[in-house]
Scaffold this motif. Structure first.
Motif, PDB file in Angstrom:
ATOM      1  N   TYR A   1      -2.967  12.316  -8.364  1.00  0.00           N
ATOM      2  CA  TYR A   1      -2.931  10.956  -8.914  1.00  0.00           C
ATOM      3  C   TYR A   1      -2.770   9.951  -7.765  1.00  0.00           C
ATOM      4  O   TYR A   1      -1.661   9.466  -7.499  1.00  0.00           O
ATOM      5  N   PRO A   2      -3.855   9.631  -7.085  1.00  0.00           N
ATOM      6  CA  PRO A   2      -3.756   8.756  -5.900  1.00  0.00           C
ATOM      7  C   PRO A   2      -3.308   7.330  -6.225  1.00  0.00           C
ATOM      8  O   PRO A   2      -2.914   6.603  -5.305  1.00  0.00           O
ATOM      9  N   HIS A   3      -3.348   6.926  -7.485  1.00  0.00           N
ATOM     10  CA  HIS A   3      -2.916   5.574  -7.842  1.00  0.00           C
ATOM     11  C   HIS A   3      -1.400   5.478  -8.016  1.00  0.00           C
ATOM     12  O   HIS A   3      -0.886   4.396  -8.311  1.00  0.00           O
ATOM     13  N   ILE A   4      -0.706   6.596  -7.832  1.00  0.00           N
ATOM     14  CA  ILE A   4       0.757   6.596  -7.917  1.00  0.00           C
ATOM     15  C   ILE A   4       1.331   6.679  -6.512  1.00  0.00           C
ATOM     16  O   ILE A   4       0.886   7.485  -5.690  1.00  0.00           O
ATOM     17  N   GLU A   5       2.319   5.858  -6.214  1.00  0.00           N
ATOM     18  CA  GLU A   5       3.019   5.932  -4.934  1.00  0.00           C
ATOM     19  C   GLU A   5       4.155   6.949  -5.077  1.00  0.00           C
ATOM     20  O   GLU A   5       5.246   6.610  -5.541  1.00  0.00           O
ATOM     21  N   VAL A   6       3.879   8.181  -4.705  1.00  0.00           N
ATOM     22  CA  VAL A   6       4.853   9.262  -4.876  1.00  0.00           C
ATOM     23  C   VAL A   6       5.782   9.300  -3.667  1.00  0.00           C
ATOM     24  O   VAL A   6       5.334   9.440  -2.528  1.00  0.00           O
ATOM     25  N   ASP A   7       7.069   9.175  -3.907  1.00  0.00           N
ATOM     26  CA  ASP A   7       8.083   9.242  -2.857  1.00  0.00           C
ATOM     27  C   ASP A   7       8.961  10.456  -3.146  1.00  0.00           C
ATOM     28  O   ASP A   7       9.715  10.461  -4.120  1.00  0.00           O
ATOM     29  N   PRO A   8       8.891  11.507  -2.331  1.00  0.00           N
ATOM     30  CA  PRO A   8       9.635  12.736  -2.632  1.00  0.00           C
ATOM     31  C   PRO A   8      11.104  12.684  -2.267  1.00  0.00           C
ATOM     32  O   PRO A   8      11.841  13.619  -2.560  1.00  0.00           O
ATOM     33  N   ASP A   9      11.562  11.600  -1.641  1.00  0.00           N
ATOM     34  CA  ASP A   9      12.932  11.568  -1.141  1.00  0.00           C
ATOM     35  C   ASP A   9      13.990  11.191  -2.178  1.00  0.00           C
ATOM     36  O   ASP A   9      15.006  11.871  -2.296  1.00  0.00           O
TER      37      ASP A   9
ATOM     38  N   THR B   1       8.959   9.461  -8.351  1.00  0.00           N
ATOM     39  CA  THR B   1       9.382  10.660  -7.639  1.00  0.00           C
ATOM     40  C   THR B   1       9.285  11.861  -8.568  1.00  0.00           C
ATOM     41  O   THR B   1       9.072  11.726  -9.788  1.00  0.00           O
ATOM     42  N   THR B   2       9.437  13.027  -7.997  1.00  0.00           N
ATOM     43  CA  THR B   2       9.450  14.279  -8.743  1.00  0.00           C
ATOM     44  C   THR B   2      10.147  15.305  -7.860  1.00  0.00           C
ATOM     45  O   THR B   2      10.619  14.980  -6.758  1.00  0.00           O
ATOM     46  N   HIS B   3      10.240  16.535  -8.320  1.00  0.00           N
ATOM     47  CA  HIS B   3      10.832  17.587  -7.501  1.00  0.00           C
ATOM     48  C   HIS B   3      10.082  17.678  -6.178  1.00  0.00           C
ATOM     49  O   HIS B   3       8.849  17.633  -6.137  1.00  0.00           O
ATOM     50  N   TRP B   4      10.821  17.795  -5.076  1.00  0.00           N
ATOM     51  CA  TRP B   4      10.203  17.746  -3.747  1.00  0.00           C
ATOM     52  C   TRP B   4       9.110  18.803  -3.567  1.00  0.00           C
ATOM     53  O   TRP B   4       8.141  18.570  -2.841  1.00  0.00           O
ATOM     54  N   ARG B   5       9.227  19.939  -4.256  1.00  0.00           N
ATOM     55  CA  ARG B   5       8.212  20.989  -4.092  1.00  0.00           C
ATOM     56  C   ARG B   5       6.867  20.599  -4.684  1.00  0.00           C
ATOM     57  O   ARG B   5       5.826  21.139  -4.285  1.00  0.00           O
TER      58      ARG B   5
END
Length: 328
Positions: free
Chosen positions: A141-149, A128-132
């Motif tokens: 980085y498409p190989h990372i599953e980014v979850d903004p929640d 995750t990272t800051h929602w913005r």
């Protein structure tokens, strides 16, 4: 090891809160915990240059990043407006990679996730990272599953925290992991904060999300949803309130809110229920009824989807909060 070396990586235009939430929490644990293995916290930067942290704020670095050697207990990369430059700085990336190999635990706060991503440390992981900045991170980085929640995510020995003050939650989680829940509770009380929010709690809730947009149809519908969570907020009913077709309302919500009306309703109901679970002593079936869930089981499933824990556990995690019993 008679101490736990903790290295916080700073750089030009880092965010002071990203750093201070960690240093203050761990320093508080040292001061009140009488620890057999206290934290030894050092802020490191390229060339040991001072870390600029906004207008009029300059943080002195304790050591040059390139001179730090292992073993390191916890390596934490801060976020900040300078994260994009740091993520393209070969010196920063090379030494973060090197230190990650000799660290028991690696973490980032806020946009510091972009540095870990550039170092290849988040490949094939959930983060995750800051929602913005979540969409940009996922696109780059498409190989990372980014979850903004979530407020923070742990995947193996790597943790990523969301925006800014989520560093406090992550640092408290580390204290609890290292020294037990009682010390974590004591540190939280001294910091005048919750023990810590669950990692899967959404970083954007009904109380911190942006206000309804200026678009009249969407604003009117959002106001109606928030005022009638226990009523009929089906698509057909919302379209009647808005005076438009269901298809047009969906298009407007996707444009101005970024989600469908149905998903907005589910999130609003769950956020309202979470607030009642924490701040009142209402039985869970009553919470479910007030927030438009058909049953306590439906409420439980909604919590599991949104927060990763059932409402009973959510209430336990926030133990110590003064609760009231609202009027019917």
């Amino acid at each position: 090891m008679d101490a736990r070396p903790v290295a916080i990586v700073g750089y030009d235009d880092a965010e002071l809160l990203d750093i201070a939430c960690v240093t203050t929490t761990l320093g508080m644990a040292n001061g009140i915990g009488d620890l057999r293995t206290p934290y030894r916290v050092t802020v490191v930067s390229p060339g040991r240059l001072p870390v600029t942290c906004g207008p009029g704020l300059v943080l002195q670095s304790g050591q040059a990043l390139e001179r730090l050697t292992g073993p390191v207990d916890t390596l934490i990369v801060s976020g900040g407006l300078g994260h994009a430059r740091a993520a393209t700085n070969p010196l920063v990336i090379a030494h973060v990679q090197r230190l990650a190999r000799v660290s028991r635990r690696v973490a980032s706060v806020c946009t510091g996730a972009s540095v870990l991503a550039a170092a290849g440390l988040l490949d094939n992981r959930r983060a995750t990272t800051h929602w913005r900045f979540a969409d940009a991170l996922a696109a780059q980085y498409p190989h990372i599953e980014v979850d903004p929640d979530p407020i923070y995510i742990r995947d193996g020995n790597i943790s990523t925290a969301a925006g800014v003050t989520s560093a406090l939650d992550l640092a408290l989680a580390f204290v609890q992991e290292d020294h037990g829940v009682e010390l974590a509770r004591l540190v939280a009380r001294n910091l005048v904060t919750y023990l810590q929010r669950p990692g899967n709690q959404a970083q954007m809730s009904m109380f911190t999300a942006a206000p309804p947009p200026d678009h009249d149809v969407v604003r009117r519908t959002v106001d109606h949803i928030n005022a009638n969570l226990d009523g009929d907020v089906s698509m057909a009913a919302l379209a009647r309130v808005a005076g438009v077709s269901p298809r047009h309302l969906t298009r407007q919500f996707l444009t101005h809110v970024g989600q469908t009306p149905g998903r907005f309703v589910r999130h609003a109901r769950t956020a309202a229920a979470a607030h009642l679970v924490v701040t009142t002593s209402l039985p869970l079936p009553s919470v479910a009824a007030r927030c438009g869930f058909g049953s306590a089981e439906t409420l439980r499933l909604a919590f599991l989807r949104r927060y990763g824990i059932p409402p009973s556990r959510y209430r336990d995690v926030h133990g110590g909060t003064e609760r009231t019993t609202p009027r019917a």
